[in-house]
Design a protein around this motif. Structure first.
Motif, short mmCIF file in Angstrom:
data_model
loop_
_atom_site.label_atom_id
_atom_site.label_comp_id
_atom_site.label_asym_id
_atom_site.label_seq_id
_atom_site.Cartn_x
_atom_site.Cartn_y
_atom_site.Cartn_z
N GLY A 1 38.68 14.43 -1.96
CA GLY A 1 38.36 14.56 -0.53
C GLY A 1 36.92 14.95 -0.26
N GLN A 2 36.18 15.35 -1.28
CA GLN A 2 34.79 15.77 -1.09
C GLN A 2 33.85 14.58 -1.20
OE1 GLN A 2 33.90 19.13 -0.32
NE2 GLN A 2 36.11 19.04 -0.01
N LYS A 3 32.61 14.79 -0.73
CA LYS A 3 31.61 13.73 -0.70
C LYS A 3 30.49 14.03 -1.70
CE LYS A 3 32.38 12.47 4.11
NZ LYS A 3 32.95 11.18 3.86
N GLY A 4 29.80 12.97 -2.10
CA GLY A 4 28.63 13.08 -2.97
C GLY A 4 27.66 11.99 -2.60
N GLN A 5 26.52 11.96 -3.29
CA GLN A 5 25.55 10.93 -2.98
C GLN A 5 24.73 10.55 -4.21
OE1 GLN A 5 22.08 13.54 -0.85
NE2 GLN A 5 23.60 12.64 0.46
N ILE A 6 24.26 9.32 -4.17
CA ILE A 6 23.36 8.81 -5.19
C ILE A 6 22.08 8.40 -4.45
CG2 ILE A 6 22.93 7.02 -6.91
CD1 ILE A 6 25.97 6.90 -7.35
N LYS A 7 20.97 9.03 -4.83
CA LYS A 7 19.68 8.73 -4.22
C LYS A 7 18.98 7.70 -5.11
CE LYS A 7 15.29 11.03 -3.32
NZ LYS A 7 14.59 12.32 -3.42
N VAL A 8 18.50 6.62 -4.50
CA VAL A 8 17.85 5.54 -5.24
C VAL A 8 16.43 5.36 -4.73
CG1 VAL A 8 17.93 3.09 -5.84
CG2 VAL A 8 20.06 4.39 -5.63
N THR A 9 15.47 5.38 -5.67
CA THR A 9 14.06 5.19 -5.32
C THR A 9 13.56 3.92 -6.00
OG1 THR A 9 13.74 7.57 -5.16
CG2 THR A 9 11.76 6.23 -5.40
N TYR A 10 12.96 3.04 -5.20
CA TYR A 10 12.33 1.83 -5.72
C TYR A 10 10.83 2.02 -5.64
CZ TYR A 10 10.50 -2.90 -6.02
OH TYR A 10 9.76 -4.00 -6.39
N ASN A 11 10.12 1.75 -6.76
CA ASN A 11 8.67 1.85 -6.78
C ASN A 11 8.11 0.47 -7.12
OD1 ASN A 11 5.96 2.36 -7.14
ND2 ASN A 11 6.27 4.19 -8.40
N SER B 1 0.82 -1.21 0.00
CA SER B 1 0.00 0.00 0.00
C SER B 1 0.86 1.27 0.00
CB SER B 1 -0.97 0.00 1.19
OG SER B 1 -0.25 -0.06 2.40
N SER B 2 2.13 1.18 0.41
CA SER B 2 3.10 2.28 0.30
C SER B 2 4.33 1.72 -0.41
CB SER B 2 3.51 2.78 1.69
OG SER B 2 2.41 3.31 2.37
N PRO B 3 4.22 1.53 -1.75
CA PRO B 3 5.23 0.76 -2.47
C PRO B 3 6.52 1.51 -2.82
CG PRO B 3 3.56 1.47 -3.99
CD PRO B 3 3.13 1.92 -2.63
N THR B 4 6.60 2.80 -2.52
CA THR B 4 7.78 3.58 -2.90
C THR B 4 8.70 3.79 -1.69
OG1 THR B 4 6.47 4.71 -4.57
CG2 THR B 4 8.56 5.72 -3.98
N VAL B 5 9.96 3.37 -1.84
CA VAL B 5 10.95 3.53 -0.78
C VAL B 5 12.22 4.14 -1.39
CG1 VAL B 5 10.14 1.74 0.80
CG2 VAL B 5 11.60 1.09 -1.10
N THR B 6 12.94 4.91 -0.57
CA THR B 6 14.12 5.63 -1.05
C THR B 6 15.28 5.46 -0.08
OG1 THR B 6 12.71 7.28 -2.09
CG2 THR B 6 14.96 7.93 -1.70
N CYS B 7 16.50 5.42 -0.63
CA CYS B 7 17.70 5.39 0.20
C CYS B 7 18.77 6.25 -0.46
CB CYS B 7 18.21 3.97 0.40
SG CYS B 7 18.92 3.22 -1.07
N VAL B 8 19.86 6.50 0.26
CA VAL B 8 20.96 7.31 -0.25
C VAL B 8 22.26 6.54 -0.06
CG1 VAL B 8 22.27 9.45 0.07
CG2 VAL B 8 19.79 9.49 0.21
N PHE B 9 23.05 6.47 -1.12
CA PHE B 9 24.40 5.90 -1.06
C PHE B 9 25.38 7.07 -1.04
CE2 PHE B 9 22.00 2.42 -2.96
CZ PHE B 9 22.51 1.31 -2.30
N ASN B 10 26.13 7.20 0.04
CA ASN B 10 27.13 8.27 0.15
C ASN B 10 28.48 7.76 -0.34
OD1 ASN B 10 25.54 10.37 1.50
ND2 ASN B 10 25.42 8.88 3.16
N TYR B 11 29.23 8.65 -0.99
CA TYR B 11 30.56 8.27 -1.47
C TYR B 11 31.53 9.43 -1.28
CZ TYR B 11 29.30 10.88 -5.71
OH TYR B 11 28.91 11.85 -6.59
N THR B 12 32.82 9.10 -1.34
CA THR B 12 33.89 10.08 -1.22
C THR B 12 34.84 9.90 -2.40
OG1 THR B 12 33.76 9.88 1.19
CG2 THR B 12 35.74 10.94 0.31
N ASN B 13 35.34 11.02 -2.93
CA ASN B 13 36.39 10.96 -3.94
C ASN B 13 37.71 10.83 -3.19
OD1 ASN B 13 38.29 11.24 -5.94
ND2 ASN B 13 37.56 13.22 -6.67
N VAL B 14 38.27 9.62 -3.15
CA VAL B 14 39.52 9.38 -2.43
C VAL B 14 40.73 9.50 -3.36
CG1 VAL B 14 38.46 7.98 -0.63
CG2 VAL B 14 39.29 6.87 -2.72
N GLY B 15 40.50 9.97 -4.58
CA GLY B 15 41.60 10.15 -5.53
C GLY B 15 42.17 11.56 -5.47
N ASP B 16 43.00 11.90 -6.45
CA ASP B 16 43.64 13.22 -6.47
C ASP B 16 43.20 14.07 -7.66
OD1 ASP B 16 44.92 11.93 -8.54
OD2 ASP B 16 46.94 12.14 -7.72
#
Length: 133
Positions: free
Chosen positions: A87-97, A45-60
């Motif tokens: 050294g900065q961070k980013g994220q990928i937001k994923v939604t499953y319906n 009845s509430s079929p949509t769920v979301t999560c976030v994958f956080n990442y860091t650029n560990v390169g130069d």
């Protein structure tokens, strides 16, 4: 005399191999906090769920996500198009319906392609959608 030359040659080869193995990799490099997210159990009845994958650029070098593609149209990844500096961070937001999908367990993958040293990483989302009561 020949044994001495052979011994010195082997030492030199070992030293060169050792020093080249310690050279740090250059370029962008993505490191995720986690590569799998389990939504657990949720209702149809509430079929949509979301999560976030956080990442860091560990390169130069600046990291660019070229694309993030889900294995199915029911899963939608969203990500920043701007370069992520070292050294900065980013994220990928994923939604499953799960609307219109059969209740039960699912596992979907998201293929992330970057300009990094490792060009491709797979992320996974999974969970159990229960039938609405």
């Amino acid at each position: 005399m020949m044994k001495k030359i052979l011994f010195l040659l082997m030492m030199l080869i070992g030293f060169v191999g050792q020093s080249s193995a310690q050279t740090p990799t250059e370029g962008a490099s993505i490191k995720f906090d986690k590569t799998t997210h389990n939504f657990g159990t949720f209702s149809e009845s509430s079929p949509t769920v979301t999560c976030v994958f956080n990442y860091t650029n560990v390169g130069d070098k600046p990291l660019i996500i070229n694309q993030a593609v889900a294995s199915c149209g029911c899963t939608v990844p969203e990500y920043t198009k701007e370069p992520v500096m070292p050294g900065q961070k980013g994220q990928i937001k994923v939604t499953y319906n799960g609307a219109g999908k059969f209740p039960g367990h699912f596992k979907k993958s998201i293929t992330v392609r970057t300009n990094g040293v490792v060009e491709m990483t797979r992320l996974y989302v999974e969970g159990d959608m229960e039938e609405a009561k």
